[in-house]
Scaffold this motif. Sequence first.
Motif, PDB file in Angstrom:
ATOM      1  N   HIS A   1       0.812  -1.215   0.000  1.00  0.00           N
ATOM      2  CA  HIS A   1       0.000   0.000   0.000  1.00  0.00           C
ATOM      3  C   HIS A   1       0.850   1.271   0.000  1.00  0.00           C
ATOM      4  O   HIS A   1       0.595   2.202  -0.773  1.00  0.00           O
ATOM      5  N   PHE A   2       1.826   1.339   0.879  1.00  0.00           N
ATOM      6  CA  PHE A   2       2.758   2.457   0.941  1.00  0.00           C
ATOM      7  C   PHE A   2       4.160   1.913   1.199  1.00  0.00           C
ATOM      8  O   PHE A   2       4.306   0.902   1.894  1.00  0.00           O
ATOM      9  N   PRO A   3       5.188   2.574   0.708  1.00  0.00           N
ATOM     10  CA  PRO A   3       6.554   2.184   1.061  1.00  0.00           C
ATOM     11  C   PRO A   3       6.915   2.728   2.448  1.00  0.00           C
ATOM     12  O   PRO A   3       7.906   3.435   2.636  1.00  0.00           O
ATOM     13  N   ILE A   4       6.073   2.385   3.414  1.00  0.00           N
ATOM     14  CA  ILE A   4       6.219   2.849   4.794  1.00  0.00           C
ATOM     15  C   ILE A   4       6.003   1.651   5.704  1.00  0.00           C
ATOM     16  O   ILE A   4       4.916   1.071   5.735  1.00  0.00           O
ATOM     17  N   SER A   5       7.017   1.265   6.442  1.00  0.00           N
ATOM     18  CA  SER A   5       6.900   0.128   7.353  1.00  0.00           C
ATOM     19  C   SER A   5       6.660   0.641   8.770  1.00  0.00           C
ATOM     20  O   SER A   5       7.497   1.360   9.333  1.00  0.00           O
ATOM     21  N   LEU A   6       5.528   0.248   9.345  1.00  0.00           N
ATOM     22  CA  LEU A   6       5.167   0.665  10.695  1.00  0.00           C
ATOM     23  C   LEU A   6       5.187  -0.527  11.649  1.00  0.00           C
ATOM     24  O   LEU A   6       5.071  -1.681  11.229  1.00  0.00           O
ATOM     25  N   ARG A   7       5.285  -0.223  12.907  1.00  0.00           N
ATOM     26  CA  ARG A   7       5.340  -1.248  13.948  1.00  0.00           C
ATOM     27  C   ARG A   7       4.084  -2.112  13.907  1.00  0.00           C
ATOM     28  O   ARG A   7       2.964  -1.616  13.756  1.00  0.00           O
ATOM     29  N   PHE A   8       4.276  -3.405  14.058  1.00  0.00           N
ATOM     30  CA  PHE A   8       3.194  -4.389  13.952  1.00  0.00           C
ATOM     31  C   PHE A   8       2.137  -4.193  15.031  1.00  0.00           C
ATOM     32  O   PHE A   8       2.450  -3.973  16.201  1.00  0.00           O
ATOM     33  N   VAL A   9       0.876  -4.279  14.614  1.00  0.00           N
ATOM     34  CA  VAL A   9      -0.267  -4.276  15.526  1.00  0.00           C
ATOM     35  C   VAL A   9      -1.017  -5.589  15.312  1.00  0.00           C
ATOM     36  O   VAL A   9      -1.513  -5.841  14.205  1.00  0.00           O
ATOM     37  N   PRO A  10      -1.126  -6.444  16.332  1.00  0.00           N
ATOM     38  CA  PRO A  10      -1.818  -7.731  16.147  1.00  0.00           C
ATOM     39  C   PRO A  10      -3.286  -7.537  15.754  1.00  0.00           C
ATOM     40  O   PRO A  10      -3.933  -6.568  16.156  1.00  0.00           O
TER      41      PRO A  10
END
Length: 327
Positions: free
Chosen positions: A112-121
């Motif tokens: 979706h975006f070239p942005i990696s965010l911290r995982f949310v279960p």
Amino acid sequence: MAVETFTTASGGELPSLGLGLWKLENEKVGPIARRAIELGYRHFDSACDYGNEPAAGAALEQAVTDGLCRREDLWVTSKLWNTYHAPQNVRPAIERTLSDLRLDYLDLYLIHFPISLRFVPFEKRYPPGWFFEPNADEPAMEFDPTPLHETWRAMEELVDAGLAKHIGVCNYGTAMLHDLLNYARVRPDVLQVELHPLLTQERLVRFARERDVTVTGFSPLGAPSYVSSGRAAEDESLLTHGTVKEIAARHSKTPAQVLLRWGVQRGTAVIPKTSSLDRLEENIALFDFELSADQMQRITALNENRRFNDPGAFCEDLFNTFCPIYD
């Protein structure tokens, strides 16, 4: 009405017109999707982050059950959200989307975006959104150090497993796309980016075309989807622009039809969103007229490099985090 298709590098037949499901309320998705299928739409563009995939899935399943179309006639796209970039989270993410959409496979799955965010279960919050902790005293985005090439390797495994027939990327620029093409084992079939006459992205579209990557333009009508959020002004609407209105009058078409025809005629798929049944019918009436070379050039000349969907702006305004990706 028959919708023209574009053949992707791996042989997929991508309908040149689709229905974008972004910002469609859950209660409207079912009637809109069903009517779209009745009118001839076969391309549906969804995403985990839109929050309406269960409603969309129920509508698509019912349409197939009722004999309005076959599953193999549909092209269903969804997208990997930013919080699921780590390789171990990519397959569970598509499996959740497939469950919500009531499908065995996706025709296209995009980063979706070239942005990696911290995982949310999933069990904590789904869709997870942009904030890591929305209820924190000072909520913000929290980045995760997952390189894009690792995410892409996991995307390739989805093709191997038959969970996605085709894979691709959203919101990539030329440098990121160039890099991806250098290491991809399974090449990206589709690049989806913001495209309209105020943001023509000629160099990016040309580069993708020369590297045999099919392009889909989101927000093909420009400003309307962004006025309510303050990301666009009313007077930026191309639907009231003199040039567009003049060309529309010459063809006895609406400004929206001219804008969508411009997108398709330049070789890009378009995925307008609408919650109006009348607009659904209007938007698909693109294939019984053609813009002249002069009209195409006049519309292209409206370019102002005006980007409405820019994480470098909205992430800071809405999510308290500076996150440019296009600079």
